[in-house]
Design an enzyme around this catalytic site. Structure first.
Site, PDB file in Angstrom:
ATOM      1  N   HIS A  75      65.022  71.397  70.637  1.00  0.00           N
ATOM      2  CA  HIS A  75      64.025  70.823  71.380  1.00  0.00           C
ATOM      3  C   HIS A  75      64.631  69.292  71.790  1.00  0.00           C
ATOM      4  O   HIS A  75      65.476  68.551  71.306  1.00  0.00           O
ATOM      5  CB  HIS A  75      62.781  70.300  70.789  1.00  0.00           C
ATOM      6  CG  HIS A  75      62.648  69.529  69.508  1.00  0.00           C
ATOM      7  ND1 HIS A  75      63.275  69.870  68.453  1.00  0.00           N
ATOM      8  CD2 HIS A  75      62.349  68.301  69.313  1.00  0.00           C
ATOM      9  CE1 HIS A  75      63.256  68.882  67.399  1.00  0.00           C
ATOM     10  NE2 HIS A  75      62.567  67.952  68.025  1.00  0.00           N
TER      11      HIS A  75
ATOM     12  N   ASP B 211      62.789  65.401  72.487  1.00  0.00           N
ATOM     13  CA  ASP B 211      61.376  64.815  71.982  1.00  0.00           C
ATOM     14  C   ASP B 211      60.774  64.646  73.168  1.00  0.00           C
ATOM     15  O   ASP B 211      61.306  63.712  74.393  1.00  0.00           O
ATOM     16  CB  ASP B 211      61.844  63.343  71.190  1.00  0.00           C
ATOM     17  CG  ASP B 211      62.272  63.835  69.537  1.00  0.00           C
ATOM     18  OD1 ASP B 211      61.834  65.074  69.221  1.00  0.00           O
ATOM     19  OD2 ASP B 211      62.743  63.198  69.238  1.00  0.00           O
TER      20      ASP B 211
ATOM     21  N   HIS C 221      68.027  68.724  69.776  1.00  0.00           N
ATOM     22  CA  HIS C 221      68.167  68.500  68.443  1.00  0.00           C
ATOM     23  C   HIS C 221      67.374  69.490  67.589  1.00  0.00           C
ATOM     24  O   HIS C 221      66.540  70.010  68.187  1.00  0.00           O
ATOM     25  CB  HIS C 221      68.235  67.084  67.899  1.00  0.00           C
ATOM     26  CG  HIS C 221      66.813  66.474  68.121  1.00  0.00           C
ATOM     27  ND1 HIS C 221      66.238  65.952  69.340  1.00  0.00           N
ATOM     28  CD2 HIS C 221      65.665  66.389  67.486  1.00  0.00           C
ATOM     29  CE1 HIS C 221      64.956  65.633  69.089  1.00  0.00           C
ATOM     30  NE2 HIS C 221      64.792  65.631  67.855  1.00  0.00           N
TER      31      HIS C 221
ATOM     32  N   ARG D 147      60.306  57.266  61.520  1.00  0.00           N
ATOM     33  CA  ARG D 147      60.815  57.586  62.706  1.00  0.00           C
ATOM     34  C   ARG D 147      60.170  56.745  64.068  1.00  0.00           C
ATOM     35  O   ARG D 147      59.115  56.465  63.799  1.00  0.00           O
ATOM     36  CB  ARG D 147      60.487  59.142  63.271  1.00  0.00           C
ATOM     37  CG  ARG D 147      60.118  59.289  64.481  1.00  0.00           C
ATOM     38  CD  ARG D 147      60.892  60.276  65.273  1.00  0.00           C
ATOM     39  NE  ARG D 147      60.197  60.562  66.527  1.00  0.00           N
ATOM     40  CZ  ARG D 147      60.057  61.664  67.034  1.00  0.00           C
ATOM     41  NH1 ARG D 147      60.281  62.825  66.452  1.00  0.00           N
ATOM     42  NH2 ARG D 147      59.528  61.640  68.388  1.00  0.00           N
TER      43      ARG D 147
HETATM   44  C1  OGA Z   1      62.595  64.283  65.087  1.00  0.00           C
HETATM   45  C2  OGA Z   1      63.134  65.665  64.513  1.00  0.00           C
HETATM   46  C3  OGA Z   1      64.644  66.340  63.073  1.00  0.00           C
HETATM   47  C4  OGA Z   1      64.789  66.185  61.499  1.00  0.00           C
HETATM   48  O1  OGA Z   1      62.000  63.473  64.279  1.00  0.00           O
HETATM   49  O2  OGA Z   1      62.347  64.185  66.167  1.00  0.00           O
HETATM   50  O3  OGA Z   1      63.135  66.522  65.545  1.00  0.00           O
HETATM   51  O4  OGA Z   1      65.964  66.529  60.910  1.00  0.00           O
HETATM   52  N1  OGA Z   1      63.434  65.699  63.361  1.00  0.00           N
HETATM   53  O5  OGA Z   1      63.818  65.628  60.794  1.00  0.00           O
HETATM   54 MN    MN Z   2      62.641  65.918  67.642  1.00  0.00          MN
END
Ligand code: OGA
Ligand code: MN
Length: 285
Positions: free
Chosen positions: A104, A106, A259, A275
């Site tokens: 995806h 974000d 990602h 995050r």
């Molecule tokens: C995010 C995500 C992936 C992870 O934080 O947007 O997709 O590896 N994380 O935690």
């Molecule tokens: Mn993500």
């Protein structure tokens, strides 16, 4: 210590050594980091232990910080920091537990999707729990001219409920979305090919998580083209797979990457991340 920039893979990614991000970036360091971000799309900073405030301040150098749609997983000291975590407190996970286990980009389901996101690893499993990144510039550039022409002016529908229906609803402990929640995320459309505002390069901008169809095509037609683009974009030569070290801070560009998290670790081992999400502009052709 002088700043050192080391590429991390053939497709994308660089490690920046010699910076302490809890200090303001003096001199022309910010400009150097910005340029490295344009050049490498994923930046990895080692050994960073930022307070929530410091992480928000650092992310603020690149754009406005946006809180996450899902409520209940904010850091108690700063609601702009979202927790990705399998750590339990009173029998409940402290953060979003199965976050991002599908390709995806974000917030692609928003009219103004995320420019970039930052994850600062507080605790990571002994092995596993990597994050994969796919370079959507390369995915676009390696298409045939005929395919590039076909998709040049197409728009795709992005819909949060698509991920909910296909991925989230299969996860334990996720009740169906309520009508009120659905109202907050009506479907949006974005061009399938977007031009990156800083690099001027074209990138594919569709993803299996949130892209639900192609405007002006039947569902079957749209799905067939999207499935091809997803398979193409996730070829191994377009991917960098990040193996986390404790205290890594990873900053990625959602405008030219997809990602996904890799859920191959022992859930008894803590994986706890802070995050920050940075607001971007409306994607344009
Ligand atoms: C995010 C995500 C992936 C992870 O934080 O947007 O997709 O590896 N994380 O935690
Ligand atoms: Mn993500």
């Amino acid at each position: 210590m002088a700043l050192e920039i080391n590429r991390l893979g053939g497709a994308l990614g660089a490690e920046l050594r010699g910076l302490d991000l809890s200090d303001p970036l003096g001199g022309n360091l910010l400009e150097t980091v910005r340029q490295a971000f344009v050049d490498h799309s994923v930046l990895v900073f080692r050994d960073q232990t930022l307070t929530p405030e410091q992480l928000v301040t650092f992310s603020g150098l690149f754009g406005e910080s946006v809180p996450h749609l899902l409520e209940g997983f904010q850091h108690e000291e700063n609601p702009k920091i979202f927790l990705i975590s399998n750590v339990q407190e009173d029998g409940k996970p402290k953060g979003a537990i199965y976050a991002g286990q599908y390709w995806h980009s974000d917030l692609s389901y928003m009219p103004l999707p995320a420019l970039g996101s930052m994850l600062n690893a507080v605790e990571i499993p002994k092995t596993g729990g990597d994050t994969m990144f796919a370079n959507m510039y390369l995915a676009y550039e390696t298409l045939s001219d005929t395919m590039k022409t076909l998709i040049a002016d197409l728009q795709a529908m992005h819909d949060y409920t698509h991920a909910y229906d296909t991925v989230f609803s299969k996860l334990p402990g996720r009740p169906p979305m309520t009508e009120a929640e659905k109202m907050k995320v009506p479907p949006v459309t974005h061009p399938i090919v977007r031009t990156h505002p800083d690099s001027g390069r074209k990138a594919l901008y569709v993803n299996p998580g949130f892209t639900a169809g192609i405007v002006g095509m039947t569902e079957d037609e749209g799905r067939a083209i999207l499935e091809f683009l997803f398979a193409h974009a996730t070829r191994p030569e377009f991917i960098y797979r990040h193996q986390w070290q404790p205290r890594d801070l990873v900053f990625w560009d959602n405008r030219c990457l997809m990602h996904r998290a890799v859920a191959d670790y022992d859930m008894a081992e803590p994986r706890h991340m802070h995050r920050a999400t940075i607001q971007g502009d409306a994607p344009h052709q």
